[in-house]
Design a protein around this motif. Structure first.
Motif: not given
Length: 212
Positions: A175-200
């Motif tokens: 078993p494990y515990v941890g922390v994960e973070w994800m960041r989208k960049y460039g046009a992918t981040a723009d598409l996420a924002r346009a769909n109401g999503q947080d790119p981070n």
């Protein structure tokens, strides 16, 4: 003699569960193989199961050939499924253990309609005690052209980093515990924002790692 017999194995690096918006999301990351020391068939799959449906799944079926100590050359097929239209790719990559015990994967993909992609995955395990192991990991994806239907832009698309601390009850289960973070960049981040999503995004993860 060492390559005279075939063997099989399944390793589930990550199997997690979290409660999001009233339903359970199950992220997973697994690898299975069958073959001999120098040549084997490999199945890799990583994705999320949300409300009983696959939402973002990458599955690869590869032929792996050892070409140097601790290094394999891989070629095969990748299939993306879940949200948006399915995508199919040819895959060409290498996987192995670099100096200082870094586990590395680097894969190039060629898809339909002139699509191309690159994926990098690197990790390292630090032995704190005989049973307590810390594993940082970094994954990055890049695409050669926009794929609006799947929310992907050209260039560097996303980077995911994580740190997981596992306790090996025995070698085969931890078993494990941890922390994960994800960041989208460039046009992918723009598409996420346009769909109401947080790119981070960042989250605490709980799960289990096992193999047999």
């Amino acid at each position: 003699m060492a390559d005279a017999h075939s063997f099989a194995a399944l390793r589930v690096d990550n199997l997690e569960a979290m409660h999001v918006d009233g339903h359970t999301v199950v992220p997973y990351d697994l690898e299975a193989w069958y073959g001999r020391t120098f040549d084997r068939g490999v199945l890799k799959s990583e994705g999320d199961i949300e409300a009983g449906k696959a939402t973002d799944v990458r599955t690869e079926l590869l032929w792996s050939h050892a070409f140097a100590s601790f290094w394999d050359r891989q070629v095969g097929l990748r299939h993306d499924s879940g949200e948006g239209p399915d995508r199919n790719w040819l895959a060409f990559g290498v996987e192995g253990l670099s100096p200082y015990k870094f586990e590395l994967e680097a894969t190039a993909y060629v898809g339909e309609s002139g699509r191309t992609a690159l994926r990098f995955d690197g990790s390292r395990e630090f032995l704190i005690t005989q049973k307590l192991i810390l594993k940082p990991r970094l994954e990055a994806n890049a695409y050669g052209k926009d794929d609006v239907a799947r929310g992907l832009g050209s260039g560097l698309s996303d980077v995911t980093g994580s740190i997981r601390l596992r306790y090996e009850i025995r070698r085969q289960i931890a078993p494990y515990v941890g922390v994960e973070w994800m960041r989208k960049y460039g046009a992918t981040a723009d598409l996420a924002r346009a769909n109401g999503q947080d790119p981070n995004d960042s989250k605490v993860v709980l799960g289990v790692r096992f193999w047999f």
